[in-house]
Design a protein around this motif. Structure first.
Motif, PDB file in Angstrom:
ATOM      1  N   PHE B 103       0.800  -1.238   0.000  1.00  0.00           N
ATOM      2  CA  PHE B 103       0.000   0.000   0.000  1.00  0.00           C
ATOM      3  C   PHE B 103       0.828   1.282   0.000  1.00  0.00           C
ATOM      4  O   PHE B 103       0.272   2.363  -0.178  1.00  0.00           O
ATOM      5  CB  PHE B 103      -0.919   0.033   1.233  1.00  0.00           C
ATOM      6  N   GLY B 104       2.120   1.183   0.252  1.00  0.00           N
ATOM      7  CA  GLY B 104       2.936   2.383   0.420  1.00  0.00           C
ATOM      8  C   GLY B 104       3.181   3.139  -0.881  1.00  0.00           C
ATOM      9  O   GLY B 104       3.121   2.559  -1.972  1.00  0.00           O
ATOM     10  N   THR B 105       3.445   4.437  -0.749  1.00  0.00           N
ATOM     11  CA  THR B 105       3.831   5.224  -1.928  1.00  0.00           C
ATOM     12  C   THR B 105       5.311   4.974  -2.198  1.00  0.00           C
ATOM     13  O   THR B 105       6.029   4.451  -1.342  1.00  0.00           O
ATOM     14  CB  THR B 105       3.640   6.727  -1.638  1.00  0.00           C
ATOM     15  N   GLU B 106       5.762   5.378  -3.384  1.00  0.00           N
ATOM     16  CA  GLU B 106       7.190   5.221  -3.714  1.00  0.00           C
ATOM     17  C   GLU B 106       8.055   5.971  -2.698  1.00  0.00           C
ATOM     18  O   GLU B 106       9.094   5.476  -2.275  1.00  0.00           O
ATOM     19  CB  GLU B 106       7.470   5.753  -5.131  1.00  0.00           C
ATOM     20  N   GLN B 108       7.380   6.574   0.426  1.00  0.00           N
ATOM     21  CA  GLN B 108       7.427   5.823   1.690  1.00  0.00           C
ATOM     22  C   GLN B 108       8.384   4.633   1.584  1.00  0.00           C
ATOM     23  O   GLN B 108       9.180   4.379   2.491  1.00  0.00           O
ATOM     24  CB  GLN B 108       6.015   5.330   2.064  1.00  0.00           C
ATOM     25  N   LYS B 109       8.304   3.929   0.468  1.00  0.00           N
ATOM     26  CA  LYS B 109       9.200   2.768   0.301  1.00  0.00           C
ATOM     27  C   LYS B 109      10.656   3.216   0.391  1.00  0.00           C
ATOM     28  O   LYS B 109      11.467   2.603   1.081  1.00  0.00           O
ATOM     29  CB  LYS B 109       8.943   2.083  -1.042  1.00  0.00           C
ATOM     30  N   PHE B 187      -1.698   4.657  10.559  1.00  0.00           N
ATOM     31  CA  PHE B 187      -0.659   5.677  10.744  1.00  0.00           C
ATOM     32  C   PHE B 187       0.671   5.073  11.166  1.00  0.00           C
ATOM     33  O   PHE B 187       0.715   4.069  11.886  1.00  0.00           O
ATOM     34  CB  PHE B 187      -1.063   6.653  11.859  1.00  0.00           C
ATOM     35  N   LEU B 188       1.719   5.741  10.740  1.00  0.00           N
ATOM     36  CA  LEU B 188       3.052   5.483  11.278  1.00  0.00           C
ATOM     37  C   LEU B 188       3.308   6.637  12.238  1.00  0.00           C
ATOM     38  O   LEU B 188       3.124   7.798  11.868  1.00  0.00           O
ATOM     39  CB  LEU B 188       4.090   5.488  10.150  1.00  0.00           C
ATOM     40  N   ASP B 224       3.006  10.164   6.572  1.00  0.00           N
ATOM     41  CA  ASP B 224       3.019   8.965   7.421  1.00  0.00           C
ATOM     42  C   ASP B 224       1.657   8.294   7.554  1.00  0.00           C
ATOM     43  O   ASP B 224       1.434   7.465   8.436  1.00  0.00           O
ATOM     44  CB  ASP B 224       3.599   9.295   8.797  1.00  0.00           C
ATOM     45  N   VAL B 225       0.759   8.636   6.639  1.00  0.00           N
ATOM     46  CA  VAL B 225      -0.484   7.858   6.508  1.00  0.00           C
ATOM     47  C   VAL B 225      -0.183   6.736   5.522  1.00  0.00           C
ATOM     48  O   VAL B 225       0.351   6.982   4.440  1.00  0.00           O
ATOM     49  CB  VAL B 225      -1.629   8.745   5.957  1.00  0.00           C
ATOM     50  N   LEU B 226      -0.507   5.507   5.913  1.00  0.00           N
ATOM     51  CA  LEU B 226      -0.250   4.369   5.019  1.00  0.00           C
ATOM     52  C   LEU B 226      -1.579   3.933   4.404  1.00  0.00           C
ATOM     53  O   LEU B 226      -2.520   3.575   5.103  1.00  0.00           O
ATOM     54  CB  LEU B 226       0.405   3.234   5.809  1.00  0.00           C
TER      55      LEU B 226
END
Lengths: 333, 386
Positions: B103-106, B108-109, B187-188, B224-226
């Motif tokens: 589910f993460g954005t690029e 975030q990865k 959330f993270l 930091d919203v996943l």
């Protein structure tokens, strides 16, 4: 590493499943129980090549191995097939390769039935139906025709199983092997039969669980299906877990037998031990969920449950297989 | 069916075994759930990462080897066989990372995965709340929309190694008009900084393995919203399925325990209750069954299948097997079973006692086994909910 079945193997399973759904209904199993000699699918399975599947093509078989036979044997258990299919698949390759070709051909064609008596096993199954017995007496492995074997008939808790205490003579025997070779072949047939029984037991378990799940959905008490109660759910969840963790050991043992793995006997014992335990456990859970109706001869559950009890002890009891595992892994003298 | 490992897999195993033999600490590290032990475990994780063994199944760009699932199972077998330290990065690499990959954005990865694998940034899970355990959807912590992000308020508990980690992940209610599974967001969030109070909680075995976390208007930026806002439940389920299923408890761990039990029996068989032979054999058989069940699951997954509700069967099975295996060991040890860490007379007794206490947590965490059995009955067997 690929621990799954091929399309061909799944198709063969489906073929067997269809034959049995049509010709091995609970009514047929019950009729065998009541000694009414109904038509069973033995002949149809032979026509489809199932009984002789582990024979080579030259021997009139399909040239398949234990991994191919695994799912068909599970289906046979699911239908509680009252015929010696485990025995045919376990014994025929040895019988055909060691001078018993004529018998192998007849059995694969569905014209004869074979029963197995290895070592000091006290009972033989399919005693009345068998035309020939594969016997290992500790010295030689031979085929004994029915008329030369004295059978003291017994009564099995599973009335579809015709069992007897046999007394063998050498009269008319076809000797397949002697000495070390006979011991080795007998051990192989025994492992194959134990493996086949494990697969058959897993099929029985699947059916007993299915009966209980259907019953728990339909049966209403206190205004709701009993299957909505956690106490019932948890029993059935445990039954499913027992079955699902028994199945992979049986498939793995099928592979080990097929490739002559040096640890074949250990793997077969793991499979048979866990399948027997699972089947007895699933039977208990299923009976409890059915309540009083399950505690009758009128209901079908007992046809599967009693077969499970009988097969859990056939071709090595749980203690026998546990001991074999122990000797293999604990470096015992 | 082909149960042989390929040459490539065998080579992978050999390389892995050789590296572990050369590098696994000769003396076991102190528990990773204590301050002293945690620091040593982090050092070990850095060493693993440098040698590219930390996250073998991840793509190379994040520090992995792009290993197949079977190679990952091989790594795990070798890892536990070698008696290597427990993974203090586990909550991050096994629970959070699969969700980020899905589910993460690029952005975030790129930002999160590598430092997680390298043990530079350590992650704790923050699922439970004091009144939301098995019934996670009843959680009360909230997140309030503000300029550029969110303000988090509430209390999380049973955060594994929360007293030592840098960040955590969990669910917060972002739409107060919605109930239960709806209106939640993943959330993270930081475990250090303004508005955050972390209180360590001693676990049953005495280690500071737990923490409760109090959040008061803690700012978390949008990045930091996943996954989607208000879709947190769906996002979280991907992670819990990994937690129950394959990734948290690979067969290697239980095979190693069964093999230690066999060794223990060989030492004690002259003196222990002969009935324990059965327990040892059954423990071995149970571990073998788990191994082959997992190979079946991995074969299915390699062909595009999913674990789904099967992960609940997995979880019930391994957690109860682990307890039984440790019970057998303690029975063998006899009256010395009460010897805890620090007893001069304890040889490996204390490690079985510790293992036993840790095993007792298995049927509780990641959704109690009672909840798992409900899931199995309803989603696999199709029994009615009501």
């Amino acid at each position: 590493m690929r621990f799954g079945f091929t399309e061909d193997q799944l198709m063969l399973r489906d073929t067997v499943r269809e034959i049995l759904a049509r010709e091995c209904t609970p009514e047929v199993v019950r009729a065998v129980w009541e000694k009414k000699s109904p038509k069973t699918p033995y002949g149809t399975l032979a026509e489809a090549g199932v009984l002789g599947m582990t024979l080579t093509e030259e021997q009139g078989g399909l040239g398949l191995d234990e991994t191919d036979a695994a799912l068909p044997l599970e289906e046979a258990g699911y239908a509680a097939l009252p015929e010696p299919i485990v025995e045919a698949i376990a014994a025929l390759p040895v019988v055909a390769a060691h001078g018993g070709g004529a018998w192998a051909e007849k059995i694969a064609a569905g014209e004869a039935r074979l029963s197995i008596s290895i070592g000091d096993a006290r009972l033989v199954a399919f005693a009345e139906q068998a035309d020939v017995f594969l016997r290992y007496d500790g010295k030689k492995l031979y085929l004994a025709p029915r008329e030369e074997v004295a059978l003291e008939m017994q009564v099995s808790v599973d009335r579809t199983r015709s069992i007897a205490v046999p007394r063998f003579t050498d009269e008319g025997a076809t000797v397949l092997a002697e000495g070390a070779e006979a011991a080795e072949l007998a051990a192989l047939v025994f492992d194959r039969a134990a493996l086949g029984s494990a697969l058959f037991l897993n099929g029985l378990s699947r059916k007993m669980l299915e009966l209980a799940v259907e019953y728990a959905k339909d049966r209403v008490q206190f205004g709701r299906p009993i299957g909505s109660q956690q106490a019932v759910k948890h029993r059935l969840a445990d039954a499913l877990i027992a079955l699902e963790f028994a199945k992979p050991l049986a498939y793995r043992a099928a592979w080990s037998v097929a490739v002559a793995d040096p640890e074949r006997s250990l793997h077969v014992s793991l499979a048979k031990l866990r399948a027997s335990e699972a089947a007895r456990f699933v039977a208990k859970q299923s009976l409890q969920v059915h309540g009083a109706i399950g505690y009758t001869i009128e209901h079908d559950l007992h046809l599967w449950m009693k077969r499970a009890w009988a097969l859990a002890a056939a071709y090595g009891t749980e203690d026998f297989h546990r001991d074999r595992i122990g000797r293999a892994i604990l470096n015992e003298a | 069916m082909d149960l042989r490992f390929t040459e490539k897999e065998e080579a992978f195993r050999a390389e892995c075994r050789a590296w572990l033999e050369a590098n696994v600490p000769k003396e076991p590290l102190p528990s990773g759930d204590t301050a002293e032990g945690f620091a040593l475990h982090v050092e070990w994780e850095k060493k693993l990462f440098e040698a590219r063994w930390a996250v073998v199944s991840w793509p190379e760009e994040y520090g992995g080897r792009g290993a197949s699932l079977f190679e990952w199972l091989i790594f795990e077998e070798e890892y536990y066989r070698a008696g290597a330290p427990n993974r203090v990065t586990q909550n991050g690499i096994f629970l959070l990372a699969p969700t980020i990959f899905e589910f993460g954005t690029e952005e975030q990865k790129k930002r999160i995965l590598r430092p997680m694998a390298a043990a530079e940034h350590l992650w704790a899970q923050g699922w439970s709340e004091p009144n939301a355990g098995s019934d996670l959807a009843s959680l009360k912590s909230t997140a309030r929309r503000v300029e550029g992000g969110w303000r988090l308020t509430g209390q999380k508990t049973w955060c594994t190694r929360g007293a030592f980690c840098d960040s955590a992940f969990g669910l917060f209610r972002t739409d107060p008009t919605q109930e239960r599974h709806k209106g939640l967001t993943y959330f993270l969030f930081p475990l250090k900084g303004e508005g955050v109070t972390v209180r360590g909680v001693d676990r049953l075995d005495g280690d500071l393995g737990f923490a409760e976390v109090f959040l008061e208007d803690v700012f978390v930026p949008d990045r930091d919203v996943l996954g989607e806002v208000n879709k947190g439940w769906e996002v979280a389920m991907a992670t819990t399925s990994s937690e129950r299923g394959l990734s948290l408890r690979s067969p290697g761990r239980f095979m190693a325990t069964a093999s230690r039990l066999v060794d223990l029996y060989k030492r004690y068989r002259e003196t222990c209750d002969p009935a324990l032979r059965k327990e040892v054999i059954d423990a071995y058989a149970a571990a073998e069954a788990y191994r082959w069940y997992t190979f079946g699951t991995v074969t299915r997954m390699s062909q595009g299948g999913e674990i789904g509700a099967d992960s609940s069967m997995n979880k019930v099975y391994w957690s109860e097997m682990d307890v039984r295996t440790h019970e057998a060991a303690l029975a063998m040890i006899g009256d010395r079973l009460e010897l805890d860490e620090g007893s001069p007379a304890a040889e490996d007794h204390a490690s079985w006692l510790k293992g036993f206490q840790f095993a007792l947590a298995g049927p509780i965490y990641a959704g109690t086994n009672e909840i798992q059995r409900n899931i199995i009955a309803e989603r696999v067997l199709g029994l009615p909910r009501k």
